[in-house]
Write a protein that holds these residues in place. Structure first.
Motif, mmCIF file in Angstrom:
data_model
loop_
_atom_site.group_PDB
_atom_site.id
_atom_site.type_symbol
_atom_site.label_atom_id
_atom_site.label_comp_id
_atom_site.label_asym_id
_atom_site.label_seq_id
_atom_site.Cartn_x
_atom_site.Cartn_y
_atom_site.Cartn_z
ATOM 1 N N ALA A 227 0.855 -1.184 0.000
ATOM 2 C CA ALA A 227 0.000 0.000 0.000
ATOM 3 C C ALA A 227 0.885 1.226 0.000
ATOM 4 O O ALA A 227 1.984 1.221 0.557
ATOM 5 C CB ALA A 227 -0.928 0.002 1.208
ATOM 6 N N VAL A 228 0.386 2.293 -0.636
ATOM 7 C CA VAL A 228 1.149 3.532 -0.676
ATOM 8 C C VAL A 228 0.197 4.719 -0.620
ATOM 9 O O VAL A 228 -0.901 4.691 -1.190
ATOM 10 C CB VAL A 228 2.051 3.594 -1.938
ATOM 11 C CG1 VAL A 228 1.218 3.629 -3.209
ATOM 12 C CG2 VAL A 228 2.988 4.782 -1.875
ATOM 13 N N HIS A 229 0.623 5.731 0.091
ATOM 14 C CA HIS A 229 -0.095 7.000 0.217
ATOM 15 C C HIS A 229 0.775 8.054 -0.457
ATOM 16 O O HIS A 229 1.945 8.224 -0.096
ATOM 17 C CB HIS A 229 -0.303 7.300 1.709
ATOM 18 C CG HIS A 229 -0.893 8.635 1.997
ATOM 19 N ND1 HIS A 229 -0.704 9.279 3.205
ATOM 20 C CD2 HIS A 229 -1.672 9.462 1.262
ATOM 21 C CE1 HIS A 229 -1.330 10.432 3.200
ATOM 22 N NE2 HIS A 229 -1.936 10.572 2.040
ATOM 23 N N ILE A 230 0.226 8.766 -1.450
ATOM 24 C CA ILE A 230 1.005 9.694 -2.270
ATOM 25 C C ILE A 230 0.341 11.068 -2.278
ATOM 26 O O ILE A 230 -0.894 11.161 -2.352
ATOM 27 C CB ILE A 230 1.113 9.189 -3.726
ATOM 28 C CG1 ILE A 230 1.752 7.794 -3.787
ATOM 29 C CG2 ILE A 230 1.896 10.172 -4.596
ATOM 30 C CD1 ILE A 230 1.628 7.133 -5.148
ATOM 31 N N ARG A 231 1.159 12.104 -2.230
ATOM 32 C CA ARG A 231 0.688 13.475 -2.481
ATOM 33 C C ARG A 231 1.525 14.061 -3.614
ATOM 34 O O ARG A 231 2.753 13.973 -3.586
ATOM 35 C CB ARG A 231 0.816 14.345 -1.230
ATOM 36 C CG ARG A 231 -0.187 14.024 -0.134
ATOM 37 C CD ARG A 231 -0.045 14.990 1.038
ATOM 38 N NE ARG A 231 -0.949 14.692 2.115
ATOM 39 C CZ ARG A 231 -2.184 15.178 2.228
ATOM 40 N NH1 ARG A 231 -2.628 16.014 1.295
ATOM 41 N NH2 ARG A 231 -2.949 14.853 3.254
ATOM 42 N N ALA A 232 0.857 14.679 -4.606
ATOM 43 C CA ALA A 232 1.579 15.190 -5.769
ATOM 44 C C ALA A 232 0.768 16.238 -6.503
ATOM 45 O O ALA A 232 -0.468 16.278 -6.403
ATOM 46 C CB ALA A 232 1.918 14.047 -6.722
ATOM 47 N N ASP A 233 1.472 17.094 -7.226
ATOM 48 C CA ASP A 233 0.875 17.949 -8.253
ATOM 49 C C ASP A 233 1.208 17.311 -9.596
ATOM 50 O O ASP A 233 2.322 16.789 -9.783
ATOM 51 C CB ASP A 233 1.454 19.359 -8.226
ATOM 52 C CG ASP A 233 1.231 20.077 -6.900
ATOM 53 O OD1 ASP A 233 0.386 19.632 -6.114
ATOM 54 O OD2 ASP A 233 1.921 21.095 -6.670
#
Length: 263
Positions: A227-233
């Motif tokens: 599982a992965v939690h990502i924040r990005a533009d």
């Protein structure tokens, strides 16, 4: 309105008040919860369209919850769905099997421009104390719940960035006025101008409930892989056609009674 005026304005429907704006489509502070799990390879074999291929030994599915609070033209919305790791002519990527979201603009734009398999539903992604929680409701019924421990460990950003840059594949279908397929294409698109703000992992769980019109449980969860939690533009790039099913020599037209059986 003159014919030339129609052609000048004919970007999307309705003509005089399109359901979505022209691109480019930039997303700021896009947030993902992606839970990768192993499923039944026979189930994948029945839904992954040729010429895409998948690894039958791995038989992986990525269940995604995506929060988009700031997106050009589309506004503030959330979506959820399943992406299947595939390969196309030797290149690894992801095939979007289904998507559910709560905003008309990206439903119409996603289907008409790229061929995203989008339907109206009510997904959410939020942090509840120490847990990242994603849900999907279709009408009054809960059909998916994903959870992950909040930011337990950081993930190597280079690895995440490379994964986000992989090609994505869609099956675009637009019918003719007589119900026959007018467009039936495999479309490729990419995420562009990615600014990765962080990525984390932690313990995760995923529950899928059978539903006739939101059949995410048709790809059952056999084992959670990661599982992965990502924040990005990022910018959602426009697509290109990489395979036209209607131009293949082996194709044949379906009779009306045969088309009815598809449904």
């Amino acid at each position: 309105m003159r014919e030339n005026d129609v052609l000048k304005r004919a970007f999307a429907m309705p003509l005089t008040s399109p359901a979505y704006s022209p691109g480019p489509y930039r997303f700021v502070d896009r947030e993902y919860l992606i839970i990768t799990y192993r499923t039944d390879p026979a189930k994948l074999r029945a839904i992954v369209p040729e010429p895409l291929e998948f690894d039958e030994c791995e038989a992986l599915v990525k269940y995604e919850f995506i929060r988009m609070p700031d997106s050009n033209g589309f506004g503030d919305y959330t979506e959820s769905g399943q992406v299947i790791p595939v390969s196309f002519r030797g290149r690894k990527g992801g095939y979007t099997h289904c998507m559910f979201l709560n905003d008309e603009g990206p439903i119409a734009g996603g289907r008409e421009l790229w061929g995203f398999p989008k339907k109206l539903a009510q997904p959410t992604l939020r942090t509840e104390i120490d847990t990242l929680i994603g849900t999907l409701d279709y009408g009054p019924l809960r059909v998916a719940t994903g959870t992950m421990g909040y930011k337990h460990r950081e993930v190597e950003l280079a690895h995440v960035n490379a994964a986000l840059k992989e090609p994505n594949f869609l099956l675009k279908i637009i019918p003719h006025v007589d119900g026959s397929p007018r467009i039936c294409e495999l479309v490729e698109y990419h995420l562009e101008d990615i600014v990765l703000k962080g990525a984390w992992t932690g313990p995760a769980a995923l529950a899928l409930t059978p539903h006739a019109l939101a059949p995410v449980a048709e790809l059952p969860v056999l084992e959670i892989v990661s599982a992965v939690h990502i924040r990005a533009d990022l910018t959602l790039g426009l697509g290109k056609v990489v395979h036209d099913y209607l131009r293949q020599p082996a194709r044949r037209s379906l009779r009306a009674d045969e088309r009815a059986l598809v449904f």
